[in-house]
Scaffold this motif. Sequence first.
Motif, PDB file in Angstrom:
ATOM      1  N   GLU A 305     -69.550  14.441  -3.434  1.00 25.22           N
ATOM      2  CA  GLU A 305     -68.738  15.408  -2.396  1.00 25.22           C
ATOM      3  C   GLU A 305     -68.721  15.084  -1.215  1.00 25.22           C
ATOM      4  O   GLU A 305     -69.721  14.760  -0.419  1.00 25.22           O
ATOM      5  CB  GLU A 305     -69.560  16.506  -2.500  1.00 25.22           C
ATOM      6  CG  GLU A 305     -68.238  17.850  -2.044  1.00 25.22           C
ATOM      7  CD  GLU A 305     -68.994  19.229  -2.516  1.00 25.22           C
ATOM      8  OE1 GLU A 305     -68.291  20.194  -2.273  1.00 25.22           O
ATOM      9  OE2 GLU A 305     -70.363  19.452  -3.276  1.00 25.22           O
ATOM     10  N   THR A 547     -48.870  10.928  -0.152  1.00 31.67           N
ATOM     11  CA  THR A 547     -49.623  12.502   0.786  1.00 31.67           C
ATOM     12  C   THR A 547     -48.449  12.985   1.001  1.00 31.67           C
ATOM     13  O   THR A 547     -48.749  13.950   2.245  1.00 31.67           O
ATOM     14  CB  THR A 547     -49.873  11.494   3.096  1.00 31.67           C
ATOM     15  OG1 THR A 547     -48.840  10.583   2.997  1.00 31.67           O
ATOM     16  CG2 THR A 547     -51.006  10.781   2.506  1.00 31.67           C
ATOM     17  N   ARG A 549     -46.233  16.267   1.057  1.00 30.50           N
ATOM     18  CA  ARG A 549     -46.641  17.375   1.454  1.00 30.50           C
ATOM     19  C   ARG A 549     -46.751  18.137  -0.148  1.00 30.50           C
ATOM     20  O   ARG A 549     -47.144  19.446  -0.840  1.00 30.50           O
ATOM     21  CB  ARG A 549     -46.056  18.446   1.972  1.00 30.50           C
ATOM     22  CG  ARG A 549     -46.845  19.613   2.679  1.00 30.50           C
ATOM     23  CD  ARG A 549     -46.083  20.147   3.605  1.00 30.50           C
ATOM     24  NE  ARG A 549     -44.004  19.936   3.681  1.00 30.50           N
ATOM     25  CZ  ARG A 549     -43.796  20.182   4.907  1.00 30.50           C
ATOM     26  NH1 ARG A 549     -44.006  20.274   5.938  1.00 30.50           N
ATOM     27  NH2 ARG A 549     -42.097  19.818   4.668  1.00 30.50           N
ATOM     28  N   ALA A 551     -46.539  17.101  -3.023  1.00 28.75           N
ATOM     29  CA  ALA A 551     -47.236  16.095  -4.036  1.00 28.75           C
ATOM     30  C   ALA A 551     -46.774  16.145  -5.857  1.00 28.75           C
ATOM     31  O   ALA A 551     -47.559  16.850  -6.384  1.00 28.75           O
ATOM     32  CB  ALA A 551     -48.887  17.027  -4.616  1.00 28.75           C
ATOM     33  N   THR A 585     -59.272   8.920  -5.302  1.00 33.92           N
ATOM     34  CA  THR A 585     -59.483  10.528  -3.916  1.00 33.92           C
ATOM     35  C   THR A 585     -58.134  11.442  -4.040  1.00 33.92           C
ATOM     36  O   THR A 585     -57.624  12.539  -3.305  1.00 33.92           O
ATOM     37  CB  THR A 585     -59.369  10.327  -2.788  1.00 33.92           C
ATOM     38  OG1 THR A 585     -58.282   9.251  -1.826  1.00 33.92           O
ATOM     39  CG2 THR A 585     -60.587   9.700  -1.715  1.00 33.92           C
ATOM     40  N   GLY A 586     -56.704  10.429  -5.731  1.00 31.89           N
ATOM     41  CA  GLY A 586     -55.772  11.417  -5.158  1.00 31.89           C
ATOM     42  C   GLY A 586     -55.370  11.719  -6.583  1.00 31.89           C
ATOM     43  O   GLY A 586     -54.180  12.251  -7.105  1.00 31.89           O
ATOM     44  N   GLY A 587     -56.206  12.841  -7.534  1.00 32.78           N
ATOM     45  CA  GLY A 587     -55.663  13.048  -8.566  1.00 32.78           C
ATOM     46  C   GLY A 587     -55.587  12.538  -9.796  1.00 32.78           C
ATOM     47  O   GLY A 587     -54.871  12.393 -10.967  1.00 32.78           O
ATOM     48  N   HIS A 617     -51.123  17.579  -7.604  1.00 33.78           N
ATOM     49  CA  HIS A 617     -52.406  16.164  -7.856  1.00 33.78           C
ATOM     50  C   HIS A 617     -53.049  16.375  -6.219  1.00 33.78           C
ATOM     51  O   HIS A 617     -52.327  16.823  -5.141  1.00 33.78           O
ATOM     52  CB  HIS A 617     -52.313  15.144  -7.817  1.00 33.78           C
ATOM     53  CG  HIS A 617     -51.657  14.394  -7.003  1.00 33.78           C
ATOM     54  ND1 HIS A 617     -51.413  13.727  -5.827  1.00 33.78           N
ATOM     55  CD2 HIS A 617     -50.197  13.442  -7.277  1.00 33.78           C
ATOM     56  CE1 HIS A 617     -49.910  13.362  -5.418  1.00 33.78           C
ATOM     57  NE2 HIS A 617     -49.544  13.650  -6.643  1.00 33.78           N
ATOM     58  N   GLU A 618     -54.022  16.208  -5.884  1.00 37.78           N
ATOM     59  CA  GLU A 618     -54.449  15.911  -4.458  1.00 37.78           C
ATOM     60  C   GLU A 618     -53.845  14.627  -3.599  1.00 37.78           C
ATOM     61  O   GLU A 618     -53.238  13.512  -4.051  1.00 37.78           O
ATOM     62  CB  GLU A 618     -56.539  15.404  -4.577  1.00 37.78           C
ATOM     63  CG  GLU A 618     -56.839  16.787  -5.472  1.00 37.78           C
ATOM     64  CD  GLU A 618     -57.027  17.657  -4.318  1.00 37.78           C
ATOM     65  OE1 GLU A 618     -57.333  17.694  -2.507  1.00 37.78           O
ATOM     66  OE2 GLU A 618     -57.344  18.858  -4.611  1.00 37.78           O
ATOM     67  N   ARG A 619     -53.750  14.762  -2.072  1.00 35.17           N
ATOM     68  CA  ARG A 619     -53.186  14.411  -1.118  1.00 35.17           C
ATOM     69  C   ARG A 619     -53.986  13.096  -0.974  1.00 35.17           C
ATOM     70  O   ARG A 619     -55.629  12.757  -0.662  1.00 35.17           O
ATOM     71  CB  ARG A 619     -53.004  14.983   0.269  1.00 35.17           C
ATOM     72  CG  ARG A 619     -51.901  15.795  -0.355  1.00 35.17           C
ATOM     73  CD  ARG A 619     -50.918  16.423   0.781  1.00 35.17           C
ATOM     74  NE  ARG A 619     -50.816  16.070   2.152  1.00 35.17           N
ATOM     75  CZ  ARG A 619     -50.296  16.308   2.821  1.00 35.17           C
ATOM     76  NH1 ARG A 619     -50.518  17.714   3.659  1.00 35.17           N
ATOM     77  NH2 ARG A 619     -49.903  15.392   3.960  1.00 35.17           N
ATOM     78  N   GLY A 620     -54.179  11.922  -1.515  1.00 34.22           N
ATOM     79  CA  GLY A 620     -55.295  10.549  -1.107  1.00 34.22           C
ATOM     80  C   GLY A 620     -54.425   9.476  -2.011  1.00 34.22           C
ATOM     81  O   GLY A 620     -53.104   8.690  -2.002  1.00 34.22           O
TER      82      GLY A 620
END
Length: 651
Positions: A305, A547, A549, A551, A585-587, A617-620
């Motif tokens: 994590e 990245t 905003r 997503a 890291t971005g889903g 999704h996560e930003r990554g």
Amino acid sequence: MRTPLPSRPRAAGPLRHRLTAALACGAVVAGGALATATPVAADTGTATDRLILTPTDQATTSQFVTWRSTSSAPAAVEYRRTGGTAATVAATVTDTIGEHTHLSATLTGLAAGTRYEYRVGQGDDWTPWRTFRTASDAAEPFSFLYYGDAQISLDTTWPAVVQAANAKAPDAVGSVHAGDLIDTASNQTQWTNWFSGMGESAMTTQVLAAPGNHEYSGDQTMRNWKANFTYALNSPTRATIGDLAKLAEGDTPAARQTAAYLDHFETFAGETVYFVDYQDVRFITLNATRNSGFLTPSDLPACSEGCPDAGKLWIDFQAAWLDHVLAINPNTWAVATFHQPVYSVSSGRDEPLLRAAWVPVFEKHDIDLVLQGHDHTYARGYKDTTATGTPGVTSGPVYAVSNSGGKYYTLAPEGENVWTRNGATQVKRGADVSTYQVVTVDGGTLRYESYVAALNGAAPERVGDLYDAFTITKDARGKRVVEDGVEVPAGDAQQLAVTVPEHAGEPGEFVWAIDGSNDLVDLGVAEQAGDHLRAAGALNPVRVTDTRRDAPAWSLSGQVSDFVAGDRVVDGKHLGWAPSATENTGGATPGAAVASGFVSGDGLAEPAVLGSAAAGHERGSVLLGAELDLWLPVSVTEGRYSATLTLTALS
């Protein structure tokens, strides 16, 4: 992005079928209009070759000398002021590779701005005496050469480029090299050809080289790089990376893993990240290549994590050090050299991680030149925030990308490319040229000139042409980068500039590019497998970074063309794949596996998803890859087949 997939022949055998596949961005063409050069690989009759001078971090009073020998006897350097009495320094064995012993020595206690003679050897076996000059302790005028990738045609194009450069600037004190000196780092013939192409200039002037992705090809620990070169060990440490070091504090799994990475980076960066001060210029070398294989320590602590991303941490590690090194720069000028460009030039390439981490530091400290390679094209320009009210005059860093070997790629479209999408302008751009650059520093003036040394195909330029030029001036009025032929307005007016940092609430960006090397993917020789021929390999991984905003959803799909060998065609449906998603890291999720269409179905002849992410999704970022599986009918005729895999992003 379009990616060619070629194949190679093999020795005759019972199957006599062979197929190779490749993934690369843009066209690769070797050749060009060349002049012949006289290479110098070794001193005939001696055990020595690969003799080279590299600067220490005290260039006024010391000198690194590195070479290799077929003799294992204790070796030394003899040196003297021109015509004086010789002193001797014993050499240190740095490595033994094959039959060669690699050696290095440091000459110390030298006088500034003084010419010395030196030779290397052992017993009765010595090279001829050669000369070098230490840096002056004053800001005397000097010139240096800037080369892009040599890499391909090391025995033809490369020596011709070097010969032309030395003819144009015979008094240059040395050269900077923006990576990919060779194509395969474990190939000793290529290294010998690179040194041969450099000739006497490697043995009499200073060589400052940055590693590229091909310096890791076949040599993940850079053993050959560190055997062939000696550089100052002033690379980043926890003491010189500021607040970034705080991420390693504490006893959480994430902190312990970060600490392990940073400790590994401190060792790994040695002789690949360094700086040298030379007559009022700070030369900074960075290592832009990132791959989890060589960036990960063998004893990495577990973490589940908030864990660090090795590639991003490696780039941030250097960014923090770069900020420190530029902040304490006592010189008038600063030049950075590295391989992958922050503003890519060739079609299908982009380096968002480098750009996000390093460009703000370059702009903050108003570095003068950022010299890069990798794209096998030429471009030079600036960030739009440094434009002035006078066309042809800017006030900030100059970003350049050049190519000095026999490998050529295609340019991204002029109106839609990495530069235009990221607030930067290309002043000069071009393909199918091999160039060298002469940079002259004289007090408050820096003059940059690029010259054509070789051409590919029907390029309109001529060998010897002045290809690009500008002048940077620093005086009481400030700094000005001026294009040739532009008049700078006179008067008492003062130009003002301010750098506004990126806001966390900005929309962000969605980018994707080949991660690391985009070399050909070799599926090898197709082998008998029951009622069919089979070949397999792995797609070069594609890093997708989102990245934005809001997503939104995105997907990346692939489709292959037919395989072709001359007038012979094999349906592309025979290629299948099994996608994967790592460093995620971005889903994102990998696409479904697609079987070869040998038995049924259309395989990758129809578009198939490599990876995707749902809205919200996560930003990554994510590293998308795929295992490739090719099934061919046994009736396919022998030959070297190629195809094109096209990747398309939708969002």
